[in-house]
Write a protein that holds these residues in place. Sequence first.
Motif, PDB file in Angstrom:
ATOM      1  N   ALA A  71       0.822  -1.218   0.000  1.00 16.19           N
ATOM      2  CA  ALA A  71       0.000   0.000   0.000  1.00 16.19           C
ATOM      3  C   ALA A  71       0.854   1.266   0.000  1.00 16.19           C
ATOM      4  O   ALA A  71       0.443   2.307  -0.531  1.00 16.19           O
ATOM      5  CB  ALA A  71      -0.928  -0.008   1.215  1.00 16.19           C
ATOM      6  N   ASP A  72       2.051   1.180   0.555  1.00 14.12           N
ATOM      7  CA  ASP A  72       2.959   2.327   0.606  1.00 14.12           C
ATOM      8  C   ASP A  72       3.873   2.405  -0.621  1.00 14.12           C
ATOM      9  O   ASP A  72       4.849   3.174  -0.623  1.00 14.12           O
ATOM     10  CB  ASP A  72       3.822   2.257   1.877  1.00 14.12           C
ATOM     11  N   ASP A  73       3.554   1.610  -1.650  1.00 15.88           N
ATOM     12  CA  ASP A  73       4.344   1.587  -2.887  1.00 15.88           C
ATOM     13  C   ASP A  73       5.805   1.221  -2.637  1.00 15.88           C
ATOM     14  O   ASP A  73       6.736   1.767  -3.252  1.00 15.88           O
ATOM     15  CB  ASP A  73       4.262   2.937  -3.617  1.00 15.88           C
ATOM     16  N   GLY A  74       6.023   0.259  -1.715  1.00 13.39           N
ATOM     17  CA  GLY A  74       7.373  -0.236  -1.480  1.00 13.39           C
ATOM     18  C   GLY A  74       7.925  -0.912  -2.717  1.00 13.39           C
ATOM     19  O   GLY A  74       7.181  -1.413  -3.572  1.00 13.39           O
ATOM     20  N   ILE A  75       9.241  -0.928  -2.841  1.00 11.19           N
ATOM     21  CA  ILE A  75       9.910  -1.552  -3.984  1.00 11.19           C
ATOM     22  C   ILE A  75       9.520  -3.025  -4.073  1.00 11.19           C
ATOM     23  O   ILE A  75       9.588  -3.753  -3.082  1.00 11.19           O
ATOM     24  CB  ILE A  75      11.443  -1.448  -3.843  1.00 11.19           C
ATOM     25  N   THR A  76       9.113  -3.466  -5.268  1.00 11.91           N
ATOM     26  CA  THR A  76       8.815  -4.881  -5.486  1.00 11.91           C
ATOM     27  C   THR A  76      10.036  -5.601  -6.043  1.00 11.91           C
ATOM     28  O   THR A  76      10.534  -6.557  -5.471  1.00 11.91           O
ATOM     29  CB  THR A  76       7.626  -5.056  -6.450  1.00 11.91           C
ATOM     30  N   HIS A  77      10.521  -5.101  -7.176  1.00 13.11           N
ATOM     31  CA  HIS A  77      11.618  -5.760  -7.876  1.00 13.11           C
ATOM     32  C   HIS A  77      12.846  -4.857  -7.868  1.00 13.11           C
ATOM     33  O   HIS A  77      12.759  -3.676  -8.193  1.00 13.11           O
ATOM     34  CB  HIS A  77      11.199  -6.066  -9.319  1.00 13.11           C
ATOM     35  N   SER A  78      14.000  -5.434  -7.501  1.00 12.02           N
ATOM     36  CA  SER A  78      15.171  -4.564  -7.385  1.00 12.02           C
ATOM     37  C   SER A  78      16.480  -5.227  -7.803  1.00 12.02           C
ATOM     38  O   SER A  78      17.552  -4.656  -7.602  1.00 12.02           O
ATOM     39  CB  SER A  78      15.310  -4.092  -5.933  1.00 12.02           C
ATOM     40  N   LEU A  79      16.401  -6.452  -8.397  1.00 11.89           N
ATOM     41  CA  LEU A  79      17.641  -7.192  -8.666  1.00 11.89           C
ATOM     42  C   LEU A  79      18.444  -7.233  -7.367  1.00 11.89           C
ATOM     43  O   LEU A  79      17.903  -7.617  -6.347  1.00 11.89           O
ATOM     44  CB  LEU A  79      18.413  -6.565  -9.824  1.00 11.89           C
ATOM     45  N   ASP A  80      19.733  -6.816  -7.394  1.00 14.49           N
ATOM     46  CA  ASP A  80      20.449  -6.807  -6.114  1.00 14.49           C
ATOM     47  C   ASP A  80      20.757  -5.388  -5.634  1.00 14.49           C
ATOM     48  O   ASP A  80      21.679  -5.167  -4.850  1.00 14.49           O
ATOM     49  CB  ASP A  80      21.716  -7.667  -6.191  1.00 14.49           C
TER      50      ASP A  80
END
Length: 424
Positions: A71-80
């Motif tokens: 809900a807070d738009d946290g990072i989903t995908h980030s590689l490393d």
Amino acid sequence: MTKTDMNIFDSLESEVRSYCRDFPTVFNKAKGHKLWDENGKEYIDFFSGAGALNYGHNDPKMKEKLIEYIADDGITHSLDKATTAKAEFIQKFNDVILKPRKLDYKMMFPGPTGTNAVESALKLARKVKGRTDIISFTKGFHGMTIGSLSVTGNASKRKGAGVPLNHSVTMPYDSFVDEQDTIPYIERYLEDSGSGVDIPAAMIVETVQGEGGINAASFEWLKKIDELCKKWDILLIVDDIQAGIGRTGTFFSFEQAGIEPDIVCLSKSLSGYGLPFAVTLFRPELDIWSPGEHNGTFRGNNHAFITASAALDYWTDQEFEKSIKKKSEFTLKYLQDIVNKYPELKGTVRGRGLMVGIACENGDVADKVTSECFKRGLVMETAGMDGEVFKLFPAINIDDEALKQGLEIIEESVKSVVKEPVTN
């Protein structure tokens, strides 16, 4: 609500599907130790996602943290890339799990699944030691990609590779041959220059073999394997993907054996929520990777970091581990009572902790037991080279009443099966 047409799976999904054949219904809801299908039938889950759901389905605290993060738009995908979610998990895992056990490991995120952890472990061991071969063990299972299959014993799984599986040597697991100590056999191969077995880069072992039939290595045997590795300058890899995260009673399955592997592979229940997540742990001096030398697009699953951090809260309470031990003792006694009460089953209790099962006369008997359980509202699978073991994987936080109810269904199912003559 419109119910799903089962024909859609037959007509459009590959023949490779398996679990849906054993559990022929359409599931649509899960909570804790329970599953429901579209017909509203309730099931007790003694399968737990093949060990990926040790804390049960949709744990409320993990779910709350995950929903809040999304809900807070946290990072989903980030590689490393560095993220807040990853930093919090790394710190908490070190503080809650590693430090109290006096374990000094670097953490590597190799990709989302267990076989990614195994592949990275094998690759690192070869890189560190400059040797090619890996020793694995009879009936072991380590994954379905080529490197992992090369150290897997199951013939049908190996056949699926379609290519020769090289650079591995299979040795006998504990009590593989008539309850004999297999250590002298293994050491003879290592010390005899005429054995045809080169000193390997590593040995990879499961302390309790899951797919192989719930075979539990003794702590004494594991200690001797550790000693062999130290003597011959071989790295010890423990595949704790299924046996770890509390499944055998302690967070790591090797703790009670008093050993400290060089490399540890974790996945399955590490995220706590069934989200894909894997970690490869290794001693700091083994960290000789070059940047990007081993990578993967989905090694930065931040949703899994969030739920994994929340799952670690269970391990801040010492009573949690004690509760697993209590449930394990109750389960083991109940299974032994079943074997004693129904000699027609020709059963043998196997396993450790809440990773247990009963080895039957053959796969037909075990299949009939699991089928009867399913009819009665219990989901449970078989294991072993011939599917001869019915395998219990209840959630490690299941309440006592539900655990007993599930065990009673197993006993009713066994009673139903042995009343009828079983033919091969």
